[in-house]
Design an enzyme around this catalytic site. Sequence first.
Site, PDB file in Angstrom:
ATOM      1  N   ASP A 299      -2.498   1.939  -6.301  1.00 28.54           N
ATOM      2  CA  ASP A 299      -1.544   2.009  -5.197  1.00 28.54           C
ATOM      3  C   ASP A 299      -1.575   0.819  -4.265  1.00 28.54           C
ATOM      4  OD1 ASP A 299      -4.077   2.691  -4.335  1.00 28.54           O
ATOM      5  OD2 ASP A 299      -3.392   4.139  -2.851  1.00 28.54           O
ATOM      6  N   GLU A 300      -2.308  -0.234  -4.604  1.00 29.99           N
ATOM      7  CA  GLU A 300      -2.404  -1.407  -3.740  1.00 29.99           C
ATOM      8  C   GLU A 300      -2.279  -2.687  -4.537  1.00 29.99           C
ATOM      9  OE1 GLU A 300      -5.346  -1.719  -0.457  1.00 29.99           O
ATOM     10  OE2 GLU A 300      -6.172   0.102  -1.345  1.00 29.99           O
TER      11      GLU A 300
ATOM     12  N   ASP B 150       0.855  -1.193   0.000  1.00 28.67           N
ATOM     13  CA  ASP B 150       0.000   0.000   0.000  1.00 28.67           C
ATOM     14  C   ASP B 150       0.888   1.238   0.000  1.00 28.67           C
ATOM     15  OD1 ASP B 150      -1.993   1.847   0.223  1.00 28.67           O
ATOM     16  OD2 ASP B 150      -2.852   1.044   2.070  1.00 28.67           O
TER      17      ASP B 150
END
Length: 461
Positions: free
Chosen positions: A109-110, A15
């Site tokens: 973003d993950e 993350d």
Amino acid sequence: MPGPDPTRPGVLHLDLDAFFAAVEQRDKPSLRGRPVVVGGVGGRGVVATASYEARRFGIGSAMPTAQARRLCPGAAYLAGRFEAYRRVSAEVMALARELSTLVEPVSLDEAYVDLGARTDGLVPDPETVTRVAERFRADVLARTGLTVSVGAGASKLVAKIASDLRKPDALVVVPPAEQEALLAPLPVRRIPGVGAVSAERLARHGLRTVGDLTRAGETELVRLLGRAHGSSLWALARGIDPRPVVSEREAKSVSAEETFGVDLTGRSELEHRVGQLAGRVTARLRAQGLAGRTVTIKVRRFDFQTLNRSRTLQHATASTREVTRQARELLAGLEVADGVRLLGVGVSGLTEYAQADLLSDTEEGPEDAVADEPGEEAVDELRIEPTEPGWRPGQDVAHDEHGPGWVQGSGAGRVTVRFEGPHTLPGRIRTFAITDPALHPADPPVYQPEPPTTPDPPPSS
């Protein structure tokens, strides 16, 4: 597909910390250490990401931008730069794929990574996982200039919860024997599937933490929530989550959405937007070698009523023209005269796409030649609303005399630009007419990475 090994902390959840805002601070030296808010900047805008400096003022994701401005009027409010975020995301996901062949991106973003899918004999015990994850975090920092928080556990559930425990810039590895103790003090809302209604029902019976759930037992949870929900919650409360890490190719759907600063009422304009969204979706499908049989549209009306319509085709397609046609026909069956505030197009029922679609797409006209856009999560949460035609706060620009920079703001026929980049000192500010022929939109600046760190450790014996 089998799930992760429940005896090893081999699932990672990656993350990137305050991702959109962190990219902006990296590329704009004058914003480092300052509150930065990325999202919609118009009257109906919503916060997508707030920097940690902004979060100290109580600003968070999904908050109306107007409320954020009241909490912190001195923050930098930027509309967002999809191309810059996509570029960084691609670099991070490439590093993740060096860890394992099994990577499941969740958003820009993950991602989840299953270290158990490695073919080099590496055993994902806590010590080895720690070394691999720390090296990955160092590589991300060196390559992108950004920090990433990583959680590791025996399941997706534990890995995701762990990645959020000590953010930003942290690593938490949870051995299976310790996962129940880790989960016990957390509020029940941290468990997927526990919404406000379920949490309130549990609280009325004294069940407020995950530990309360495990002590209550499966029979009690089934009595309160029903067989399916109660049994699932009982397992999750003990960290048992058999969901496998799946690659992009096994994604269930691909979609894109757009929220409008002003409600759209014209059917021709909505049909045009449908074509753009279909182009984004099909470009992503083709990039992943996928096609889908079910086309869906999502319409949120002026009164916030959300309508979904879908149609299943006889064959899978990744053709922009075909998806556009089907989506427009679905739109024709809806009443939109009173105004539409959000429009979405999606394709599901995915499979390997056919050679016929490869050929048909080469014949599509200019209207269908739409550039790819980010994943559905990012599109849904980032509303871009210009403050002045042609210029958005945060936008990359270049001036014939002054060089590269970014838009600080615009209005009354003027645009203010700060000239700086990721490897410069905070730059000077100049103001121009919005029609100045020497000022042009530009691509995001290039970040020069540091050399990578050492390779993976040898497999455990």
